[in-house]
Design an enzyme around this catalytic site. Sequence first.
Site, short mmCIF file in Angstrom:
data_model
loop_
_atom_site.label_atom_id
_atom_site.label_comp_id
_atom_site.label_asym_id
_atom_site.label_seq_id
_atom_site.Cartn_x
_atom_site.Cartn_y
_atom_site.Cartn_z
N GLU A 1 69.50 24.69 21.79
CA GLU A 1 70.59 23.90 22.40
C GLU A 1 70.24 22.42 22.38
O GLU A 1 70.47 21.69 23.35
CB GLU A 1 70.85 24.36 23.84
CG GLU A 1 71.16 25.84 23.95
CD GLU A 1 71.49 26.31 25.36
OE1 GLU A 1 71.70 25.47 26.26
OE2 GLU A 1 71.52 27.54 25.58
N ASP B 1 69.80 18.64 22.48
CA ASP B 1 70.46 17.35 22.63
C ASP B 1 69.46 16.40 23.28
O ASP B 1 68.54 16.85 23.97
CB ASP B 1 71.80 17.42 23.40
CG ASP B 1 71.75 18.18 24.70
OD1 ASP B 1 70.66 18.34 25.29
OD2 ASP B 1 72.82 18.62 25.16
N GLU C 1 67.61 31.85 31.03
CA GLU C 1 67.24 31.05 32.20
C GLU C 1 66.79 31.86 33.41
O GLU C 1 67.25 31.63 34.53
CB GLU C 1 68.41 30.14 32.61
CG GLU C 1 68.84 29.21 31.49
CD GLU C 1 69.96 28.26 31.90
OE1 GLU C 1 70.53 28.43 33.00
OE2 GLU C 1 70.25 27.33 31.13
N ASN D 1 65.80 33.10 26.29
CA ASN D 1 66.19 31.70 26.11
C ASN D 1 66.06 30.94 27.44
O ASN D 1 66.45 31.47 28.48
CB ASN D 1 67.65 31.67 25.64
CG ASN D 1 68.13 30.32 25.14
OD1 ASN D 1 67.51 29.75 24.24
ND2 ASN D 1 69.22 29.82 25.69
N HIS E 1 67.07 20.57 25.95
CA HIS E 1 67.95 19.51 26.46
C HIS E 1 67.04 18.40 26.97
O HIS E 1 66.51 18.49 28.08
CB HIS E 1 68.82 20.04 27.60
CG HIS E 1 69.79 21.10 27.20
ND1 HIS E 1 70.84 20.86 26.34
CD2 HIS E 1 69.87 22.41 27.52
CE1 HIS E 1 71.53 21.97 26.17
NE2 HIS E 1 70.95 22.93 26.86
C1 XIL Z 1 77.15 24.79 29.04
C2 XIL Z 1 78.40 24.46 28.23
O1 XIL Z 1 78.04 23.51 27.26
C3 XIL Z 1 79.48 23.91 29.12
O2 XIL Z 1 80.69 23.78 28.40
C4 XIL Z 1 79.71 24.83 30.32
O3 XIL Z 1 80.61 24.23 31.21
C5 XIL Z 1 78.41 25.12 31.04
O4 XIL Z 1 77.47 25.65 30.11
N1 XIL Z 1 72.23 26.10 29.11
C6 XIL Z 1 72.92 27.08 28.45
C7 XIL Z 1 74.29 26.82 27.99
O5 XIL Z 1 72.34 28.13 28.14
O6 XIL Z 1 75.09 27.98 28.01
C8 XIL Z 1 74.97 25.74 28.80
O7 XIL Z 1 76.23 25.46 28.22
C9 XIL Z 1 74.09 24.52 28.88
C10 XIL Z 1 72.78 24.84 29.53
#
Ligand code: XIL
Length: 447
Positions: A258, A260, A150, A192, A229
């Site tokens: 990741e 969802d 990020e 990422n 996401h």
């Molecule tokens: C999130 C986790 O799912 C949570 O449990 C935590 O509180 C915060 O981080 N991008 C990422 C992940 O790269 O590491 C994040 O994970 C979600 C967004």
Amino acid sequence: MALTAAGALAAGMALFMTAPAAAGTTLGASAAEKGRYFGTAVAGFKLSDSAYTTILNREFNMVTAENEMKMNATEPQQGQFSYGAADQIVNHARSRGMSVRGHTLAWHSQQPGWMESMSGSALRSAMLNHVTQVATHFRGQVVAWDVVNEAFADGSSGARRDSNLQRTGNDWIEAAFRAARAADPGAKLCYNDYNTDNWTHAKTQGVYNMVRDFKQRGVPIDCVGFQAHFNNDSPYVSNFRTTLSSFAALGVDVQITELDIQGASANTYRSVVEDCLAVARCNGITVWGIRDSDSWRASQTPLLFNNNGSKKPAYDAVLAALNNGTTPTDPPTDPPTDPPTDPPTTPPPGPGGCTATVSVNQWTGGFVANVRVTAGSSALNGWTVTIALPSGATVTNAWSANRSGNTGTTNWTNVAYNGQVGAGQFTEWGFQANGTAGSLTPTCSAR
Ligand code: XIL
């Protein structure tokens, strides 16, 4: 009695006659048939929940620690490293034949307090030491690292995100990648990010330009992770496939890291899987949790399993897409007008064996070999690869294959999740060794 036996025989015959060409019944097996993995984020404290581990162990062949490998977890005090929670996840996964993605070595978020208040050259060295220590600890145990997470800003600038790490100098990202490569030459090194799915967005273009620049200048980057996401504010768009293929064309693997989707639309999940399958270098998909109740955004019910662990329609859509049996949602089109073709005159192909090819990344004193097993004209239910190593070469670790022998003639067989390979499809595994590879000529046979 006779009727029952005849009925059983008929049922058995019917089963035999109609058995489909290998179609997996779990996400991991189906993805492996397509030469991919299917992973999930795992929270260490849930490994004592048997409802959770039952699904984890059944469905997935890749694991990402949801929080346990982040900077605040692994170096809570400067110079004091803490790996217990992460090791527990890694051991759970690897002892069951699952691979592990490392997440993440350097990030503006979830830093330990001591690091948040650092700046300048002290922060740069602390960050590089962190990358080196953590990548060394997990060396040989993770197949890929999100080295940097990020680092780009949202909005229309396409520029880097402001952060304490960015303020140490624009070269902080490449410095992190070089440190990670030196510490674990066998791991794929990924950048990422999120909101990089839409090809028209400035952030996507900013990351693309950085990756192109890295490849041109020889900065060691192997892959780009797309968090994916998706929600009402950042919806899935159909040009995601263009984004994946455009990055892949730069010479990196791409992974959905990741996933969802708010509301878990079966159609949207299917589209994401189809996008990945359409891009040869999209080698895996990870969902960010198992049941909706495990999600960091639980109220969006964005995952593949209900709170009670049952499969949602999105699960069926993902499995069908992985098995390439896409379920049409539109009414069927007109029947074909061409006359049916004659039955084939050549007999159906018999067992088609397999081939193995190897690509070697050699450095002074060691090398990594990535091996691709490709099925012939029939699906594989297991494979064996034999590789003769030159004298002086010794295998030190391996991933996604079982090994016998470290030197001389080495024999390798599939692990639980990558033995089934569809006709013409491939799966990949690899090993790291000391010494010099020379020219390796692997042989493959079906089991
Ligand atoms: C999130 C986790 O799912 C949570 O449990 C935590 O509180 C915060 O981080 N991008 C990422 C992940 O790269 O590491 C994040 O994970 C979600 C967004």
